[in-house]
Design an enzyme around this catalytic site. Sequence first.
Site, mmCIF file in Angstrom:
data_model
loop_
_atom_site.group_PDB
_atom_site.id
_atom_site.type_symbol
_atom_site.label_atom_id
_atom_site.label_comp_id
_atom_site.label_asym_id
_atom_site.label_seq_id
_atom_site.Cartn_x
_atom_site.Cartn_y
_atom_site.Cartn_z
ATOM 1 N N ASP A 191 -12.215 41.701 35.947
ATOM 2 C CA ASP A 191 -12.389 41.570 34.496
ATOM 3 C C ASP A 191 -11.798 42.800 33.815
ATOM 4 O O ASP A 191 -12.016 43.937 34.254
ATOM 5 C CB ASP A 191 -13.872 41.432 34.150
ATOM 6 C CG ASP A 191 -14.076 41.064 32.685
ATOM 7 O OD1 ASP A 191 -13.974 39.870 32.373
ATOM 8 O OD2 ASP A 191 -14.334 41.977 31.876
ATOM 9 N N ASN B 266 -7.981 43.476 21.976
ATOM 10 C CA ASN B 266 -7.353 42.428 21.163
ATOM 11 C C ASN B 266 -7.579 42.688 19.682
ATOM 12 O O ASN B 266 -6.665 42.520 18.856
ATOM 13 C CB ASN B 266 -7.926 41.059 21.544
ATOM 14 C CG ASN B 266 -6.992 40.280 22.456
ATOM 15 O OD1 ASN B 266 -5.809 40.580 22.545
ATOM 16 N ND2 ASN B 266 -7.528 39.282 23.130
ATOM 17 N N GLU C 93 -9.858 37.043 30.008
ATOM 18 C CA GLU C 93 -9.379 38.293 30.615
ATOM 19 C C GLU C 93 -9.832 38.429 32.055
ATOM 20 O O GLU C 93 -9.861 39.537 32.596
ATOM 21 C CB GLU C 93 -9.884 39.488 29.792
ATOM 22 C CG GLU C 93 -11.374 39.724 29.836
ATOM 23 C CD GLU C 93 -12.155 38.929 28.783
ATOM 24 O OE1 GLU C 93 -13.284 39.326 28.485
ATOM 25 O OE2 GLU C 93 -11.623 37.919 28.270
#
Length: 405
Positions: free
Chosen positions: A247, A255, A291
């Site tokens: 992860d 983002n 992700e």
Amino acid sequence: MNKKKISSSLHTSPLIIQGQITFLSRHGATWLWGNAFAATLFVLLRWVESTENMALLLVWFTAILAMNVMRWLFGQQFLPSQHYSSEELQVFGQRYLIYSTLISALWGVSGFILFSFDPLMQAVHVLLLAGAIVAAMPVLALSSLALYLQIGAILLPITLNLLLLGETAQQSLALATALLGMLLAMASRSITGLLNELHNAQIQVQEQAHTDPVTQISNRRFFDTTFKMEWRRATREAKPLSLLMIDVDHFKRYNDRHGHQAGDQCLQIIAQCIKAVARRASDVVARHGGEEFVILLPDTRLEDAASLAERVRKSVEDQRIPHSDGAIPRIVTISIGVSSCTPTTAYDAQTLHDASVVYPAMLLNAADRALYRAKRNGRNQIAKEGCGEGIIKLPVPQAAATHAA
């Protein structure tokens, strides 16, 4: 993707091979009845012509029927809904080709041992052999070379016999038989070209369906399919199977701060880092969603998987991808959960009294728990957990325990 790469993939794509074998197994009854009808017609015509070789004729007829029944029964063992490994599919396809080649050889042998000197019967014999070639054409789905060999095995014996007779009519028929074989070979080549084009299209569609459009690595659908196959293989071979769940730390903040285009570029860099470390042909690297990435490592123990996980973590850290949110470290990092197990079945648990059944979900859950622990402990690190270590055992209710006693 270039054409050479597509062509080489034809022999390695399990889903394509499984589709071809499924087609052959589903239509096995058609090939069985077609061969049985042609062989029966041949026996009846030879019986009407002469009864001298009836014993040999019946032996040949029995062999043809037996071999076709064996091929049909073998085809019924294939279960289209089941997930087969590449090796299992290759073995199944090879055995099917062996049965088909033996059937073709029996038809070809009839041109020697059951050869008729009647011109009309010779022409009928050639037509029946041409029908046997048409019945063998479905093996093109597995191998065009195998069909070319079967064309030769079927027509060559009777062609040589016709030439050896030395008479004009028989030599003309031998020439016609040779031309017929060439036409059938040319037709099969055209069909092969069409099949290759269809296979190429299938592979392109399959790759698009199994590829993540952002990172250009495998997607979750491909991972789920491969995970089932590798689990079955590990169970059969009693070998360990390891899983890494990865992860990207604080990716939502990345983002929000840098924008989704920069986020996609970040995921692409991380995907390439993972692929550069997990380089074995059997290793499966996939984007699991958002992700999150996964690495499936067949025949890999927990310590070796943890070592690979640390190399992946370090590789991403070394990229020094800027992360300008001041509340967290200034580069992008990842957290990794590692787990490993050797799959067992209920039968294994009964055979080995101290063993317990290990299910696929146990490996997935263990890797997920390890990932959660790595993130909870500060991120940018790995955590490992053996399969089944984190199971919570609920206490047995007192009433149930008293009832059991």
